[in-house]
Design a protein around this motif. Sequence first.
Motif, PDB file in Angstrom:
ATOM      1  N   GLU A  12     -12.302   2.570   6.812  1.00 11.95           N
ATOM      2  CA  GLU A  12     -11.436   1.399   6.968  1.00 11.95           C
ATOM      3  C   GLU A  12     -10.123   1.776   7.664  1.00 11.95           C
ATOM      4  O   GLU A  12      -9.649   1.041   8.532  1.00 11.95           O
ATOM      5  CB  GLU A  12     -11.135   0.787   5.603  1.00 11.95           C
ATOM      6  N   PRO A  30      -7.473   1.591   1.268  1.00 10.53           N
ATOM      7  CA  PRO A  30      -8.673   1.701   2.104  1.00 10.53           C
ATOM      8  C   PRO A  30      -9.228   3.129   2.159  1.00 10.53           C
ATOM      9  O   PRO A  30      -8.477   4.109   2.098  1.00 10.53           O
ATOM     10  CB  PRO A  30      -8.183   1.276   3.489  1.00 10.53           C
ATOM     11  N   GLU A  80      -8.786   0.315  11.264  1.00 11.02           N
ATOM     12  CA  GLU A  80      -7.473  -0.298  11.486  1.00 11.02           C
ATOM     13  C   GLU A  80      -6.708   0.448  12.581  1.00 11.02           C
ATOM     14  O   GLU A  80      -6.054  -0.171  13.426  1.00 11.02           O
ATOM     15  CB  GLU A  80      -6.671  -0.305  10.183  1.00 11.02           C
ATOM     16  N   GLN A  96       0.826  -1.210   0.000  1.00 12.81           N
ATOM     17  CA  GLN A  96       0.000   0.000   0.000  1.00 12.81           C
ATOM     18  C   GLN A  96       0.857   1.255   0.000  1.00 12.81           C
ATOM     19  O   GLN A  96       0.547   2.226  -0.695  1.00 12.81           O
ATOM     20  CB  GLN A  96      -0.946  -0.013   1.208  1.00 12.81           C
ATOM     21  N   ASN A 119      -7.308   0.858  -4.758  1.00 11.95           N
ATOM     22  CA  ASN A 119      -7.545  -0.215  -3.794  1.00 11.95           C
ATOM     23  C   ASN A 119      -7.091   0.136  -2.379  1.00 11.95           C
ATOM     24  O   ASN A 119      -7.137  -0.699  -1.488  1.00 11.95           O
ATOM     25  CB  ASN A 119      -6.838  -1.498  -4.246  1.00 11.95           C
TER      26      ASN A 119
END
Length: 191
Positions: free
Chosen positions: A107, A103, A111, A83, A101
């Motif tokens: 999201e 988050p 986390e 990421q 893609n």
Amino acid sequence: MMDFSKTDELFARLKEVVDYPLYEEQPRFKLALILAVSSMQYSDAVRLLCSQDLILGVGTTLRSQYEAIVRSVWVIYCATDLQVEKLDATLNRETQQASKNIPLLNEMLGELDKIPQIANLLVALHEFKDSSWLPLNSFVHAGIHAVFWTKHKVPQELLEQLFRISNGLNIIAFQTIGILTRAGSHFVNEI
């Protein structure tokens, strides 16, 4: 009343405090620093827009400022190496598509909620989201807030509140940079 000169003085002093190289030169920390600086640039834009009573720009820019600082903290504590690589890639059509893609805000906050050492920070980040997210989305998407404040005179109290909120997010950005540069350790070494 919005005191731009005092705000500028404070932020200039804080820049001096955190103006050190990264404690660890790794891609994750470099990216987190870039995102914190991005958040600060949005804060500069919010102050400029507040000075001109441009509430629609303030609302949309404040949301971006918030997302940048959340993403900066998320990169430090939660992002995978892949990421980080996707977010820090050279900009082109393929890398732009690949970065989709990453988050979304909810999201990332979910986390971050699992990281106990930043629980106090998350109180502030969640409070902002809980109280401001819907109105700021309305500004971004030309919803009812954008329509209403285009038709009606914006109260100075509202602009001042957004100004203060932006300043608070900017303090979080400075704290994040302080963590990345271990600014406090430099003071200990100077004593």
